[in-house]
Design a protein around this motif. Structure first.
Motif, PDB file in Angstrom:
ATOM      1  N   ARG A  81      -4.742 -15.754  -1.824  1.00 27.70           N
ATOM      2  CA  ARG A  81      -4.331 -15.063  -3.053  1.00 27.70           C
ATOM      3  C   ARG A  81      -5.516 -14.479  -3.807  1.00 27.70           C
ATOM      4  N   LYS A  82      -6.718 -15.004  -3.535  1.00 21.01           N
ATOM      5  CA  LYS A  82      -7.903 -14.589  -4.279  1.00 21.01           C
ATOM      6  C   LYS A  82      -8.855 -13.704  -3.474  1.00 21.01           C
ATOM      7  N   VAL A  83      -8.551 -13.528  -2.184  1.00 19.08           N
ATOM      8  CA  VAL A  83      -9.447 -12.780  -1.297  1.00 19.08           C
ATOM      9  C   VAL A  83      -8.722 -11.554  -0.757  1.00 19.08           C
ATOM     10  N   GLY A  84      -9.386 -10.401  -0.833  1.00 17.08           N
ATOM     11  CA  GLY A  84      -8.856  -9.189  -0.223  1.00 17.08           C
ATOM     12  C   GLY A  84      -9.563  -8.929   1.094  1.00 17.08           C
ATOM     13  N   VAL A  85      -8.794  -8.679   2.148  1.00 20.64           N
ATOM     14  CA  VAL A  85      -9.366  -8.524   3.489  1.00 20.64           C
ATOM     15  C   VAL A  85      -8.976  -7.176   4.085  1.00 20.64           C
ATOM     16  N   LEU A  86      -9.973  -6.488   4.617  1.00 25.64           N
ATOM     17  CA  LEU A  86      -9.738  -5.293   5.426  1.00 25.64           C
ATOM     18  C   LEU A  86     -10.037  -5.673   6.864  1.00 25.64           C
ATOM     19  N   PRO A  87      -8.997  -5.942   7.685  1.00 29.94           N
ATOM     20  CA  PRO A  87      -9.256  -6.318   9.078  1.00 29.94           C
ATOM     21  C   PRO A  87      -9.703  -5.109   9.887  1.00 29.94           C
ATOM     22  N   GLU A  88     -10.366  -5.371  11.001  1.00 28.27           N
ATOM     23  CA  GLU A  88     -10.770  -4.272  11.872  1.00 28.27           C
ATOM     24  C   GLU A  88      -9.526  -3.578  12.421  1.00 28.27           C
ATOM     25  N   GLY A  89      -9.507  -2.255  12.333  1.00 28.00           N
ATOM     26  CA  GLY A  89      -8.359  -1.502  12.849  1.00 28.00           C
ATOM     27  C   GLY A  89      -7.076  -1.753  12.082  1.00 28.00           C
ATOM     28  N   ALA A  90      -7.171  -1.829  10.740  1.00 19.99           N
ATOM     29  CA  ALA A  90      -5.978  -2.066   9.918  1.00 19.99           C
ATOM     30  C   ALA A  90      -4.907  -1.020  10.224  1.00 19.99           C
ATOM     31  N   ALA A  91      -3.650  -1.498  10.404  1.00 20.16           N
ATOM     32  CA  ALA A  91      -2.558  -0.606  10.808  1.00 20.16           C
ATOM     33  C   ALA A  91      -1.506  -0.497   9.702  1.00 20.16           C
ATOM     34  N   PHE A  92      -0.866   0.667   9.642  1.00 18.17           N
ATOM     35  CA  PHE A  92       0.196   0.919   8.662  1.00 18.17           C
ATOM     36  C   PHE A  92       1.384   1.567   9.358  1.00 18.17           C
ATOM     37  N   TYR A  93       2.502   1.619   8.651  1.00 13.44           N
ATOM     38  CA  TYR A  93       3.686   2.296   9.173  1.00 13.44           C
ATOM     39  C   TYR A  93       3.544   3.796   8.936  1.00 13.44           C
ATOM     40  N   ASP A  94       3.440   4.551  10.029  1.00 10.31           N
ATOM     41  CA  ASP A  94       3.211   5.992   9.933  1.00 10.31           C
ATOM     42  C   ASP A  94       4.360   6.743   9.262  1.00 10.31           C
ATOM     43  N   HIS A  95       5.588   6.213   9.374  1.00  6.10           N
ATOM     44  CA  HIS A  95       6.745   6.929   8.823  1.00  6.10           C
ATOM     45  C   HIS A  95       6.937   6.672   7.327  1.00  6.10           C
ATOM     46  N   LEU A  96       6.116   5.762   6.769  1.00  8.82           N
ATOM     47  CA  LEU A  96       6.173   5.484   5.333  1.00  8.82           C
ATOM     48  C   LEU A  96       5.026   6.184   4.621  1.00  8.82           C
ATOM     49  N   THR A  97       5.196   6.433   3.321  1.00  5.69           N
ATOM     50  CA  THR A  97       4.134   7.027   2.523  1.00  5.69           C
ATOM     51  C   THR A  97       3.080   5.971   2.206  1.00  5.69           C
ATOM     52  N   GLY A 138       1.275   8.809   8.656  1.00 12.04           N
ATOM     53  CA  GLY A 138       1.082   9.379   9.983  1.00 12.04           C
ATOM     54  C   GLY A 138       0.241  10.640   9.976  1.00 12.04           C
ATOM     55  N   GLY A 139       0.186  11.329   8.844  1.00  7.94           N
ATOM     56  CA  GLY A 139      -0.610  12.544   8.728  1.00  7.94           C
ATOM     57  C   GLY A 139      -1.995  12.315   8.159  1.00  7.94           C
ATOM     58  N   PHE A 140      -2.372  11.058   7.927  1.00  7.91           N
ATOM     59  CA  PHE A 140      -3.688  10.740   7.361  1.00  7.91           C
ATOM     60  C   PHE A 140      -4.764  10.786   8.450  1.00  7.91           C
ATOM     61  N   SER A 141      -5.985  11.171   8.041  1.00  9.66           N
ATOM     62  CA  SER A 141      -7.142  11.068   8.922  1.00  9.66           C
ATOM     63  C   SER A 141      -7.554   9.601   9.020  1.00  9.66           C
ATOM     64  N   ARG A 142      -8.463   9.310   9.956  1.00  9.26           N
ATOM     65  CA  ARG A 142      -8.930   7.926  10.111  1.00  9.26           C
ATOM     66  C   ARG A 142      -9.619   7.432   8.833  1.00  9.26           C
ATOM     67  N   GLY A 143     -10.402   8.311   8.217  1.00  6.76           N
ATOM     68  CA  GLY A 143     -11.078   7.927   6.976  1.00  6.76           C
ATOM     69  C   GLY A 143     -10.087   7.623   5.860  1.00  6.76           C
TER      70      GLY A 143
END
Length: 313
Positions: A81-97, A138-143
């Motif tokens: 609850r107190k730590v924010g983590v960016l894992p390697e290769g974080a994935a998201f749902y491309d069909h969602l905003t 889904g339309g976002f660049s890697r950055g």
């Protein structure tokens, strides 16, 4: 609380098909509050296993660890609850905003519904994605996806941020944007831990570093102090450029106490000495008929540190 991360003899052994793999080997680590900390090592050194253990997603075989004063085994939920983590290769749902993805993650993290919108908009604003919050990922660049990954790590307003290989695969502009954000977080009172093998990308950001090899911390400390320690052990390299009787100056320098080596490299005199002898160089040069234009102490880079200590592991 001076340290946000403290481990004592932290050990993790994976057992598979009758084999044992020692991923963390009696690891002792301390990360100071309000700093950018670099966990440096090649792929397979144990960096990701350490992160997973620190946030309670992998149980240690032995030893102990505290994050923000909390035991990572007994209080793992409080840690997350107190730590924010960016894992390697974080994935998201491309069909969602972008906003919909963050809303879903906020719900998974039990952030109250009434607080989500404000948290999401603030996180997107910080990473520079507020203007595209309604665009499908889904339309976002890697950055852009990487910045969205940082935004999800910020949703809990964490005291500690852990980023695993945050600049891998990013173009130079996106990598620079990440580095600017990391410094902004530190200056805002957060602690940032960056796990990476890309020294040239994030190394210069770090106030403190630890080099990990085969699950062990080989060396750790303040970057400036480690550089000074390396110079004391390896010798001080001094570079001189001047006009006049350079050969006579080289000969005079070679006879100085503590000088291990003097050589000409292109138009420069390069000295390897047991101590910083720039004062002696300044004194000898006019006596030898040399007008000095450049006199500098060559400090080791983070890559030099890495190569020196990594080979010990």
């Amino acid at each position: 609380m001076e340290y946000v991360i403290e481990t004592d003899g932290l050990t993790k052994i994976y057992r598979s098909e009758g084999r044992e793999v020692l991923a963390l080997d009696h690891l002792n680590l301390k990360v100071k509050r309000n700093s950018v900390f670099g966990l440096l090592g090649p792929n397979g050194a144990g960096k990701t296993t350490l992160i997973m253990t620190l946030i309670g997603l992998t149980l240690p075989t032995s030893g102990s660890a505290k994050v923000l004063g909390l035991d990572v085994v007994k209080e793992s939920l409080k840690v997350r609850r107190k730590v924010g983590v960016l894992p390697e290769g974080a994935a998201f749902y491309d069909h969602l905003t972008a906003e919909q993805n963050l809303n879903y993650i906020a719900a998974l993290n039990d952030i109250p519904k009434e607080a989500r919108r404000g948290r999401i908009e603030e996180a997107l604003r910080v990473v520079g994605l507020l203007d595209v919050k309604d665009r499908k990922v889904g339309g976002f660049s890697r950055g852009m996806k990487q910045r969205l990954g940082i935004a999800q790590a910020l949703l809990k307003d964490p005291e500690l941020l852990i980023f695993d290989e945050p600049t891998a695969g990013l173009d130079p502009e996106a990598a620079r944007a990440f580095k600017d954000l990391a410094l902004k977080f530190r200056d805002g009172g957060k602690t940032v831990m960056i796990s990476t093998h890309l020294l040239f990308e994030v190394g210069p950001l770090c106030d403190h570093v630890a080099i990990i090899n085969r699950g062990r911390i080989v060396v750790q400390g303040n970057v400036k102090e480690l550089v000074e320690k390396m110079m004391a052990e390896e010798g001080y390299r001094i570079r001189v450029w001047g006009r006049g009787n350079v050969g006579k100056l080289v000969e005079a320098l070679a006879n100085l106490k503590g000088v291990k080596d003097v050589r000409l490299e292109e138009n420069y005199i390069v000295i390897n000495a047991a101590s910083d002898i720039r004062t002696e160089v300044s004194r000898l040069a006019p006596e030898c008929g040399v007008e000095v234009a450049t006199l500098e102490l060559l400090t080791p880079s983070l890559e030099d540190l890495f190569m020196k200590y990594y080979k010990w592991g």
